[in-house]
Design a protein around this motif. Structure first.
Motif: not given
Length: 230
Positions: A55-70
């Motif tokens: 997905i990362a090459p197809l979109v503007s940005r991928v952000i990963h949370h280090k902790v599940n927040q909901g």
């Protein structure tokens, strides 16, 4: 709409079976300029790896949370990174069709409103939707009692905002309570115009991965009361 950029924020948690499909659908949506931000809320089913690999090459940005927040926490992150003229929410499942973006976005682009909700219950657009319909309508009616917005579907995913509007909202709720919270806070903004348009809806079951449940409904009632005032 060539001079207009739409930011699509996709909150994502354990959606390995649908995330590529929904991103492809978003890419095909009839909007000229798109900024796509995917926020992975610390998935544990392999979704994170798919995001980085495919997905990362197809979109503007991928952000990963280090902790599940909901979901509310994922949206808070996505909204903060948005740079488009308007922002729309897109769930990572397949319940909402990105081909309908123009229905929800054009009223904002054409300066008919500052916030546009896509209603599953307005007209006959989602007449086949049965599950949880009474609960959603009840929550919307309770919300309207305090916001005076006269909405038909407060809990809808498809909400489009002028970027400066949504980025001025301090989202405190981390789960699904953000729906009544955002609605309440927007209703109190001076000069902000809210509109509804009909959209389609293709609900999935709990067995298919739907994550909202009874506790979220109870929390929504609490949030309607909690955020009823400034």
């Amino acid at each position: 709409m060539q001079d207009f950029t739409l930011t699509i924020v996709i909150p994502c948690y354990n959606e390995k079976n649908s995330i590529r499909t929904i991103v492809d659908k978003v890419l095909e949506a009839p909007i000229d300029n798109k900024e796509i931000i995917v926020v992975d809320d610390k998935s544990t089913d392999g979704t994170s790896e798919i995001l980085d690999r495919e997905i990362a090459p197809l979109v503007s940005r991928v952000i990963h949370h280090k902790v599940n927040q909901g979901k509310g926490g994922a949206l808070r992150t996505g909204f903060a990174h948005a740079t488009g003229d308007a922002v729309i929410i897109q769930d990572a499942d397949l319940e909402y069709d990105p081909q309908e973006y123009p229905r929800v976005v054009l009223p904002v682009v054409n300066d008919e409103c500052d916030v546009c909700y896509g209603s599953r219950f307005l007209g006959q657009a989602a007449k086949g939707y049965k599950a949880n319909q009474l609960a959603n309508k009840g929550l919307t009616a309770l919300s309207n009692l305090f916001t005076h917005l006269h909405l038909t579907d407060m809990e809808t995913c498809y909400k489009c905002f002028r970027r400066e509007v949504i980025q001025s909202v301090d989202i405190q709720e981390n789960r699904f309570g953000f729906e009544p919270e955002i609605t309440a806070k927007i209703s109190r903004m001076n000069g902000v115009r809210v509109k509804e348009v009909p959209i389609s809806y293709y609900p999935r079951t709990n067995e298919e991965g739907k994550k909202i449940g009874f506790k979220d409904g109870v929390r929504a009632i609490y949030c309607i009361w909690k955020y009823r005032k400034g």
